[in-house]
Design a protein around this motif. Structure first.
Motif, PDB file in Angstrom:
ATOM      1  N   TYR A  58       0.844  -1.194   0.000  1.00 18.78           N
ATOM      2  CA  TYR A  58       0.000   0.000   0.000  1.00 18.78           C
ATOM      3  C   TYR A  58       0.881   1.247   0.000  1.00 18.78           C
ATOM      4  O   TYR A  58       2.052   1.215   0.393  1.00 18.78           O
ATOM      5  CB  TYR A  58      -0.911   0.017   1.232  1.00 18.78           C
ATOM      6  CG  TYR A  58      -2.033  -0.988   1.160  1.00 18.78           C
ATOM      7  CD1 TYR A  58      -3.327  -0.595   0.889  1.00 18.78           C
ATOM      8  CD2 TYR A  58      -1.786  -2.350   1.353  1.00 18.78           C
ATOM      9  CE1 TYR A  58      -4.363  -1.523   0.808  1.00 18.78           C
ATOM     10  CE2 TYR A  58      -2.811  -3.280   1.276  1.00 18.78           C
ATOM     11  CZ  TYR A  58      -4.096  -2.855   1.013  1.00 18.78           C
ATOM     12  OH  TYR A  58      -5.110  -3.761   0.935  1.00 18.78           O
ATOM     13  N   ALA A  59       0.308   2.344  -0.450  1.00 21.87           N
ATOM     14  CA  ALA A  59       1.010   3.628  -0.463  1.00 21.87           C
ATOM     15  C   ALA A  59       0.217   4.640   0.368  1.00 21.87           C
ATOM     16  O   ALA A  59      -1.001   4.745   0.236  1.00 21.87           O
ATOM     17  CB  ALA A  59       1.174   4.139  -1.893  1.00 21.87           C
ATOM     18  N   ALA A  60       0.914   5.362   1.210  1.00 23.76           N
ATOM     19  CA  ALA A  60       0.320   6.470   1.960  1.00 23.76           C
ATOM     20  C   ALA A  60       0.886   7.762   1.407  1.00 23.76           C
ATOM     21  O   ALA A  60       2.093   7.924   1.302  1.00 23.76           O
ATOM     22  CB  ALA A  60       0.650   6.333   3.456  1.00 23.76           C
ATOM     23  N   TYR A  61      -0.002   8.687   1.040  1.00 26.71           N
ATOM     24  CA  TYR A  61       0.467   9.915   0.388  1.00 26.71           C
ATOM     25  C   TYR A  61      -0.480  11.058   0.720  1.00 26.71           C
ATOM     26  O   TYR A  61      -1.622  10.858   1.142  1.00 26.71           O
ATOM     27  CB  TYR A  61       0.535   9.733  -1.131  1.00 26.71           C
ATOM     28  CG  TYR A  61      -0.785   9.353  -1.747  1.00 26.71           C
ATOM     29  CD1 TYR A  61      -1.627  10.311  -2.301  1.00 26.71           C
ATOM     30  CD2 TYR A  61      -1.222   8.033  -1.747  1.00 26.71           C
ATOM     31  CE1 TYR A  61      -2.839   9.973  -2.852  1.00 26.71           C
ATOM     32  CE2 TYR A  61      -2.443   7.681  -2.296  1.00 26.71           C
ATOM     33  CZ  TYR A  61      -3.246   8.654  -2.849  1.00 26.71           C
ATOM     34  OH  TYR A  61      -4.450   8.303  -3.385  1.00 26.71           O
ATOM     35  N   GLN A  62      -0.003  12.282   0.524  1.00 25.76           N
ATOM     36  CA  GLN A  62      -0.780  13.462   0.871  1.00 25.76           C
ATOM     37  C   GLN A  62      -1.505  14.014  -0.354  1.00 25.76           C
ATOM     38  O   GLN A  62      -0.974  14.004  -1.459  1.00 25.76           O
ATOM     39  CB  GLN A  62       0.117  14.554   1.454  1.00 25.76           C
ATOM     40  CG  GLN A  62       0.413  14.381   2.940  1.00 25.76           C
ATOM     41  CD  GLN A  62       1.129  15.593   3.508  1.00 25.76           C
ATOM     42  OE1 GLN A  62       1.866  16.271   2.820  1.00 25.76           O
ATOM     43  NE2 GLN A  62       0.906  15.868   4.781  1.00 25.76           N
ATOM     44  N   VAL A  63      -2.719  14.492  -0.126  1.00 24.86           N
ATOM     45  CA  VAL A  63      -3.473  15.205  -1.154  1.00 24.86           C
ATOM     46  C   VAL A  63      -3.947  16.513  -0.528  1.00 24.86           C
ATOM     47  O   VAL A  63      -4.119  16.614   0.684  1.00 24.86           O
ATOM     48  CB  VAL A  63      -4.676  14.386  -1.654  1.00 24.86           C
ATOM     49  CG1 VAL A  63      -4.219  13.144  -2.377  1.00 24.86           C
ATOM     50  CG2 VAL A  63      -5.593  14.014  -0.506  1.00 24.86           C
ATOM     51  N   SER A  64      -4.128  17.517  -1.365  1.00 28.60           N
ATOM     52  CA  SER A  64      -4.555  18.817  -0.864  1.00 28.60           C
ATOM     53  C   SER A  64      -5.980  19.101  -1.306  1.00 28.60           C
ATOM     54  O   SER A  64      -6.392  18.717  -2.396  1.00 28.60           O
ATOM     55  CB  SER A  64      -3.622  19.911  -1.390  1.00 28.60           C
ATOM     56  OG  SER A  64      -3.633  19.940  -2.805  1.00 28.60           O
ATOM     57  N   GLU A  65      -6.715  19.767  -0.450  1.00 30.61           N
ATOM     58  CA  GLU A  65      -8.086  20.132  -0.770  1.00 30.61           C
ATOM     59  C   GLU A  65      -8.482  21.335   0.073  1.00 30.61           C
ATOM     60  O   GLU A  65      -8.401  21.303   1.300  1.00 30.61           O
ATOM     61  CB  GLU A  65      -9.029  18.960  -0.501  1.00 30.61           C
ATOM     62  CG  GLU A  65     -10.470  19.230  -0.909  1.00 30.61           C
ATOM     63  CD  GLU A  65     -11.355  18.004  -0.749  1.00 30.61           C
ATOM     64  OE1 GLU A  65     -12.576  18.167  -0.692  1.00 30.61           O
ATOM     65  OE2 GLU A  65     -10.806  16.896  -0.675  1.00 30.61           O
TER      66      GLU A  65
END
Length: 377
Positions: A58-65
């Motif tokens: 699995y990959a953990a990553y940041q997204v902006s909103e």
């Protein structure tokens, strides 16, 4: 008093190590839905009630909103994509993902046990009557067809222009959303600023405050239309941008600010329109998740053998090898010729395979000339 034992996957994930990935270290997952960098981790495989569950990465990553950062966790390989793991912290997103996977495994395990029980209860029946169809592994074409169907189902159907809070500068963002309301990072586009380094923008220049002046003007809709076209979408026939009412908390905040805003800046703060993919976008999906294209007629002495999805090993006179890859892309597909099997040393790119394959005899002659020169030296 009863004592419950935590699932092994939950206990083991506490001690799991995480690997940082970036676009340059070769560990980044494929696909635009992942962030530019993050962490990879493995959920252990286990067997529950006779049913085996393989290890998954699995990959953990940041997204902006809306000016905030959220953590998302998704499965790297396979057709399933982990959902429901969004959190404001990486630890929280990981906990949600691990809990979701553990729950799904526990739900699937009793089903496997019940199936085994039914099989034993019907063991006295004739083999032809009780035999169940074997699970035949899906072919490459079948897997691609399922992925293509998933891509089509996940296409954005709504475009939204949302103004930022006035105290945050009054900027505007274009957001493309699927039918479920999800948005990928590449479908969050700032309309009133330059955006990330290297991001393509309108040839006329950066969208500055002159086209919006803090309000949802026609200039923003024109800017949004340019981005929609670039991404392969059009407004649906006969529809226009219409005001959209957000959640009660946001609307209450805007009502408080309204008396302090200039005329024309009070409403609407958010507008939406229905969008549809262009024919070019649909054709790109067909190429990306369809059968590999056929190679043209090969020159004398040149042979080609598939070495992966959209990839071939090119050989000349059984003594020299190259790698040829095909990358579907909107606006023009790209063929690349590599000097090594790992495809880390690109030699040339072209819009068609025959342009690159035609150069193979000359490249072989050039390599022989260099080898001869080194020998004479």
């Amino acid at each position: 008093m009863t004592t419950t034992t935590a699932r092994s996957i939950v206990r083991e994930i506490v001690t799991r190590s995480y690997r940082r990935y970036t676009p340059t270290n070769g560990r980044a997952p494929q696909g635009a839905e992942y962030g530019a960098d993050g962490w990879l981790f493995d959920l252990p495989g286990e067997t529950l009630s006779g049913r085996g569950f393989p290890q998954a990465t699995y990959a953990a990553y940041q997204v902006s909103e809306h000016g905030m950062l959220f953590w998302q966790v998704r499965e790297v390989s396979g057709e399933r994509r982990q959902c429901g793991s969004r959190s404001t912290t990486r630890k929280g997103a990981l906990a949600l993902a691990v809990g979701h996977v553990a729950t799904q495994r526990e739900k699937a395990a009793p089903a496997a046990r019940d199936q085994c029980t039914r099989a034993h209860s019907t063991a006295w029946r004739p083999a032809a009557e009780s035999a169940e169809p074997l699970q035949v592994p899906a072919t490459v074409d079948e897997r691609l067809a399922r992925i293509r169907a998933g891509q089509l189902a996940a296409l954005p159907t709504v475009a939204e222009i949302q103004m930022a809070y006035p105290l945050a500068g009054g900027g505007a963002t274009l957001r493309l959303m699927s039918a479920e309301g999800s948005t990928t990072e590449r479908h969050m586009i700032p309309l009133t600023e330059s955006g990330a380094a290297g991001r393509e923008n309108d040839p006329a220049g950066i969208y500055l405050d002159t086209i919006t002046d803090g309000a949802n003007t026609e200039g923003l809709k024109i800017a949004a239309g340019w981005h929609l076209t670039r991404l392969g979408f059009n407004c649906a026939h006969g529809v226009v941008w219409v005001p959209h009412t957000g959640n009660p908390t946001s609307e209450a905040q805007w009502r408080e600010w309204a008396p302090f805003l200039p005329e024309g800046h009070r409403w609407p703060h958010t507008v939406r329109v229905t969008i549809v993919p262009t024919a070019e976008h649909l054709a790109y999906i067909d190429r990306a998740y369809g059968p590999a294209p056929e190679l043209p007629d090969l020159p004398a002495g040149v042979s080609a053998h598939p070495s992966g999805p959209h990839s071939w090993q090119i050989c000349y006179a059984n003594r020299r090898f190259w790698q040829l890859s095909y990358r579907p892309r909107m606006g023009g597909d790209v063929w690349t010729l590599y000097a090594d099997q790992a495809r880390t040393k690109p030699l040339a790119r072209a819009a068609s395979a025959d342009e690159l394959i035609a150069t193979i005899p000359a490249r072989d002659a050039e390599a022989q000339a260099r080898a001869a020169a080194r020998g004479s030296y």
